[in-house]
Design a protein around this motif. Structure first.
Motif, PDB file in Angstrom:
ATOM      1  N   VAL A 209      14.671  21.206   3.975  1.00  6.56           N
ATOM      2  CA  VAL A 209      15.711  21.665   4.375  1.00  6.56           C
ATOM      3  C   VAL A 209      16.144  21.122   5.585  1.00  6.56           C
ATOM      4  CG1 VAL A 209      16.935  23.926   5.195  1.00  6.56           C
ATOM      5  CG2 VAL A 209      15.256  24.029   3.232  1.00  6.56           C
ATOM      6  N   THR A 210      15.260  21.128   6.646  1.00  2.00           N
ATOM      7  CA  THR A 210      15.982  20.339   7.758  1.00  2.00           C
ATOM      8  C   THR A 210      15.992  18.904   7.762  1.00  2.00           C
ATOM      9  OG1 THR A 210      14.261  21.965   8.995  1.00  2.00           O
ATOM     10  CG2 THR A 210      14.806  20.048  10.139  1.00  2.00           C
ATOM     11  N   ILE A 211      15.014  18.224   6.746  1.00  2.68           N
ATOM     12  CA  ILE A 211      15.369  16.660   6.479  1.00  2.68           C
ATOM     13  C   ILE A 211      16.743  16.538   5.849  1.00  2.68           C
ATOM     14  CG2 ILE A 211      14.811  14.739   5.122  1.00  2.68           C
ATOM     15  CD1 ILE A 211      11.716  15.601   5.662  1.00  2.68           C
ATOM     16  N   GLY A 212      17.184  17.497   5.094  1.00  5.05           N
ATOM     17  CA  GLY A 212      18.494  17.579   4.427  1.00  5.05           C
ATOM     18  C   GLY A 212      19.498  17.473   5.253  1.00  5.05           C
ATOM     19  N   GLN A 213      19.335  18.769   6.314  1.00  3.95           N
ATOM     20  CA  GLN A 213      20.373  18.734   7.432  1.00  3.95           C
ATOM     21  C   GLN A 213      20.763  17.840   8.229  1.00  3.95           C
ATOM     22  OE1 GLN A 213      20.088  22.621   9.194  1.00  3.95           O
ATOM     23  NE2 GLN A 213      22.072  22.111  10.296  1.00  3.95           N
ATOM     24  N   VAL A 214      19.571  17.180   8.547  1.00  3.18           N
ATOM     25  CA  VAL A 214      19.505  15.695   9.649  1.00  3.18           C
ATOM     26  C   VAL A 214      20.290  14.699   8.931  1.00  3.18           C
ATOM     27  CG1 VAL A 214      18.118  14.232  10.975  1.00  3.18           C
ATOM     28  CG2 VAL A 214      17.500  16.439  10.755  1.00  3.18           C
ATOM     29  N   ALA A 215      19.953  14.407   7.712  1.00  2.00           N
ATOM     30  CA  ALA A 215      20.474  13.416   6.778  1.00  2.00           C
ATOM     31  C   ALA A 215      22.070  13.772   6.568  1.00  2.00           C
ATOM     32  CB  ALA A 215      19.833  13.362   5.433  1.00  2.00           C
ATOM     33  N   LYS A 216      22.604  15.028   6.347  1.00  2.00           N
ATOM     34  CA  LYS A 216      23.923  15.342   6.259  1.00  2.00           C
ATOM     35  C   LYS A 216      24.491  15.110   7.616  1.00  2.00           C
ATOM     36  CE  LYS A 216      24.143  18.787   3.739  1.00  2.00           C
ATOM     37  NZ  LYS A 216      24.019  20.360   3.426  1.00  2.00           N
ATOM     38  N   HIS A 217      23.809  15.282   8.557  1.00  2.00           N
ATOM     39  CA  HIS A 217      24.605  14.822   9.915  1.00  2.00           C
ATOM     40  C   HIS A 217      24.757  13.557  10.423  1.00  2.00           C
ATOM     41  CE1 HIS A 217      25.519  15.557  14.434  1.00  2.00           C
ATOM     42  NE2 HIS A 217      25.021  14.256  14.535  1.00  2.00           N
ATOM     43  N   GLU A 218      23.739  12.745   9.741  1.00  2.00           N
ATOM     44  CA  GLU A 218      23.754  11.221  10.278  1.00  2.00           C
ATOM     45  C   GLU A 218      24.480  10.653   9.181  1.00  2.00           C
ATOM     46  OE1 GLU A 218      22.279   9.974  12.744  1.00  2.00           O
ATOM     47  OE2 GLU A 218      21.415  11.651  13.227  1.00  2.00           O
ATOM     48  N   MET A 219      24.833  11.029   7.972  1.00  2.00           N
ATOM     49  CA  MET A 219      25.655  10.623   7.150  1.00  2.00           C
ATOM     50  C   MET A 219      27.090  10.541   7.874  1.00  2.00           C
ATOM     51  SD  MET A 219      24.907   8.987   4.241  1.00  2.00           S
ATOM     52  CE  MET A 219      26.575   9.032   3.339  1.00  2.00           C
ATOM     53  N   GLY A 220      27.436  11.845   8.501  1.00  2.00           N
ATOM     54  CA  GLY A 220      28.678  11.965   9.053  1.00  2.00           C
ATOM     55  C   GLY A 220      29.033  10.641  10.139  1.00  2.00           C
ATOM     56  N   HIS A 221      28.122  10.438  10.823  1.00  2.00           N
ATOM     57  CA  HIS A 221      28.036   9.197  11.698  1.00  2.00           C
ATOM     58  C   HIS A 221      28.334   8.069  10.740  1.00  2.00           C
ATOM     59  CE1 HIS A 221      27.080  11.496  15.355  1.00  2.00           C
ATOM     60  NE2 HIS A 221      25.678  11.523  15.118  1.00  2.00           N
ATOM     61  N   ALA A 222      27.641   7.545   9.550  1.00  2.00           N
ATOM     62  CA  ALA A 222      27.743   6.685   8.721  1.00  2.00           C
ATOM     63  C   ALA A 222      29.014   6.432   8.404  1.00  2.00           C
ATOM     64  CB  ALA A 222      26.654   6.648   7.699  1.00  2.00           C
ATOM     65  N   LEU A 223      29.779   7.656   8.187  1.00  2.00           N
ATOM     66  CA  LEU A 223      31.086   7.402   7.524  1.00  2.00           C
ATOM     67  C   LEU A 223      32.242   7.282   8.625  1.00  2.00           C
ATOM     68  CD1 LEU A 223      30.699  10.149   4.843  1.00  2.00           C
ATOM     69  CD2 LEU A 223      30.663   7.601   4.356  1.00  2.00           C
ATOM     70  N   GLY A 224      31.717   7.307   9.902  1.00  2.99           N
ATOM     71  CA  GLY A 224      32.738   6.971  10.938  1.00  2.99           C
ATOM     72  C   GLY A 224      32.860   8.064  11.914  1.00  2.99           C
ATOM     73  N   LEU A 225      32.110   9.009  11.981  1.00  3.32           N
ATOM     74  CA  LEU A 225      32.494  10.302  12.797  1.00  3.32           C
ATOM     75  C   LEU A 225      31.398  10.021  14.206  1.00  3.32           C
ATOM     76  CD1 LEU A 225      32.687  13.188  10.321  1.00  3.32           C
ATOM     77  CD2 LEU A 225      34.300  11.577  11.118  1.00  3.32           C
ATOM     78  N   GLY A 226      31.947  10.795  15.231  1.00  3.31           N
ATOM     79  CA  GLY A 226      31.280  10.912  16.347  1.00  3.31           C
ATOM     80  C   GLY A 226      30.719  12.365  16.328  1.00  3.31           C
ATOM     81  N   HIS A 227      30.954  12.850  17.537  1.00  9.83           N
ATOM     82  CA  HIS A 227      30.593  14.614  17.670  1.00  9.83           C
ATOM     83  C   HIS A 227      31.581  15.636  17.649  1.00  9.83           C
ATOM     84  CE1 HIS A 227      26.166  13.071  18.868  1.00  9.83           C
ATOM     85  NE2 HIS A 227      26.289  13.727  17.671  1.00  9.83           N
ATOM     86  N   ALA A 228      31.457  16.573  17.227  1.00 10.10           N
ATOM     87  CA  ALA A 228      32.455  17.744  17.399  1.00 10.10           C
ATOM     88  C   ALA A 228      32.324  18.318  19.029  1.00 10.10           C
ATOM     89  CB  ALA A 228      32.245  18.858  16.645  1.00 10.10           C
ATOM     90  N   ASN A 229      33.478  18.873  19.457  1.00 15.28           N
ATOM     91  CA  ASN A 229      33.169  19.500  20.903  1.00 15.28           C
ATOM     92  C   ASN A 229      33.095  21.143  20.796  1.00 15.28           C
ATOM     93  OD1 ASN A 229      35.818  20.355  19.841  1.00 15.28           O
ATOM     94  ND2 ASN A 229      36.827  19.601  21.899  1.00 15.28           N
ATOM     95  N   PHE A 230      32.893  21.537  19.644  1.00 15.86           N
ATOM     96  CA  PHE A 230      32.379  23.088  19.392  1.00 15.86           C
ATOM     97  C   PHE A 230      31.267  23.255  18.453  1.00 15.86           C
ATOM     98  CE2 PHE A 230      35.132  21.779  16.122  1.00 15.86           C
ATOM     99  CZ  PHE A 230      35.356  22.524  15.153  1.00 15.86           C
ATOM    100  N   ASP A 231      30.989  24.448  18.437  1.00 19.05           N
ATOM    101  CA  ASP A 231      30.040  24.933  17.811  1.00 19.05           C
ATOM    102  C   ASP A 231      30.492  25.186  16.387  1.00 19.05           C
ATOM    103  OD1 ASP A 231      28.222  24.598  19.528  1.00 19.05           O
ATOM    104  OD2 ASP A 231      27.996  26.771  20.248  1.00 19.05           O
ATOM    105  N   GLY A 232      29.481  25.597  15.423  1.00 18.97           N
ATOM    106  CA  GLY A 232      30.009  25.875  13.867  1.00 18.97           C
ATOM    107  C   GLY A 232      30.218  24.893  13.012  1.00 18.97           C
ATOM    108  N   ASN A 233      30.061  23.861  13.197  1.00 22.43           N
ATOM    109  CA  ASN A 233      30.303  22.662  12.042  1.00 22.43           C
ATOM    110  C   ASN A 233      29.245  21.550  12.176  1.00 22.43           C
ATOM    111  OD1 ASN A 233      31.386  19.885  13.383  1.00 22.43           O
ATOM    112  ND2 ASN A 233      32.152  21.681  14.604  1.00 22.43           N
TER     113      ASN A 233
END
Length: 250
Positions: A179-203
């Protein structure tokens, strides 16, 4: 975020950019994971005595405007170029030292991005050499408490040409479950698709994992489209162009 026995795993996310030459441009996005069996007990009431918080400790200059942005937003770091001309990107999962369950957790993470961004196709590729995005499981994080990192490589024109994701198996003596590995992968895919970080909690792209960060939200979907607007937000006939936005409001 799963709580195991008496400890809580918290992910703090740090965005680092390292320019090693004018061409290409390499950016490293890391997930910093810290564990503490008594994380909340460390902050007992006696640790915060009144004299520690005298009025002069909180002068106006300590609260800069950028620390308290009025609008919730996600950073946009980069744009894919010609690799995205057909509306698709390829990814390769390196199965070395990765169990079938771990591979499936990573595959499910990518699939969520794929199904939620209609103009984008993410296709699994059997060859690492010709894939746009590579995902591997790492053992050694050099003693640092890193849960994962994404290295994005851009060409001389500033367009992404490759992304390399590493997900670590755990930190210290704690191993991550699927579950944790999947969540880390999902976050890192966001970076791979062109995203940085959010400035607020909950996403998903928030700097700290908290409630609401387990799934790809509409804000992240819109941010990826904005990051790659030349193709995902228009017909793409004009060819690749860097998005002028450096963030999107949620």
């Amino acid at each position: 975020m799963e709580v195991r026995s008496s400890f809580t795993v918290l992910f703090g996310l740090l965005l680092l950019s390292i320019v090693i030459s004018s061409s290409p441009l390499v950016s490293i996005h890391t997930v910093d994971a810290s564990t503490d069996s008594d994380f909340f007990e460390d902050f007992e009431e006696e640790d915060f005595e009144e004299e520690d918080f005298e009025e002069e400790d909180f002068e106006e200059e300590d609260f800069e405007e950028e620390d308290f942005e009025e609008e919730n937003s996600i950073q946009i770091c980069c744009t894919w170029g010609s690799s995205l001309e057909d509306g698709s990107l390829t990814y390769h999962i390196d199965d070395d030292d990765m169990s079938e369950e771990q591979q499936q957790a990573v595959r499910n993470a990518v699939h969520e991005w794929d199904t939620k961004i209609e103009p984008l196709e993410l296709e699994e590729e059997s060859s690492k050499k010709i894939s746009d995005i590579t995902i591997e499981l790492g053992d050694d994080n050099d003693g640092e408490e890193l849960a994962g990192q994404t290295i994005t490589i851009s060409n001389g024109y500033g367009f992404l040409v490759n992304a390399q994701i590493t997900i670590y198996k755990g930190v210290q003596e704690y191993d991550f479950d699927t579950v944790t590995i999947g969540q880390v992968a999902k976050h890192e895919m966001g970076h791979a698709l062109g995203l940085g970080h959010a400035n607020f909690d909950g996403n998903l792209m928030a700097e700290m994992v908290n409630y609401g960060t387990a799934t790809v939200s509409e804000c992240e979907i819109n941010a990826v489209i904005e990051a790659n607007y030349w193709k995902l937000g228009s017909d793409g006939n004009a060819g690749p162009s860097i998005t002028p936005s450096n963030s999107i409001t949620c």
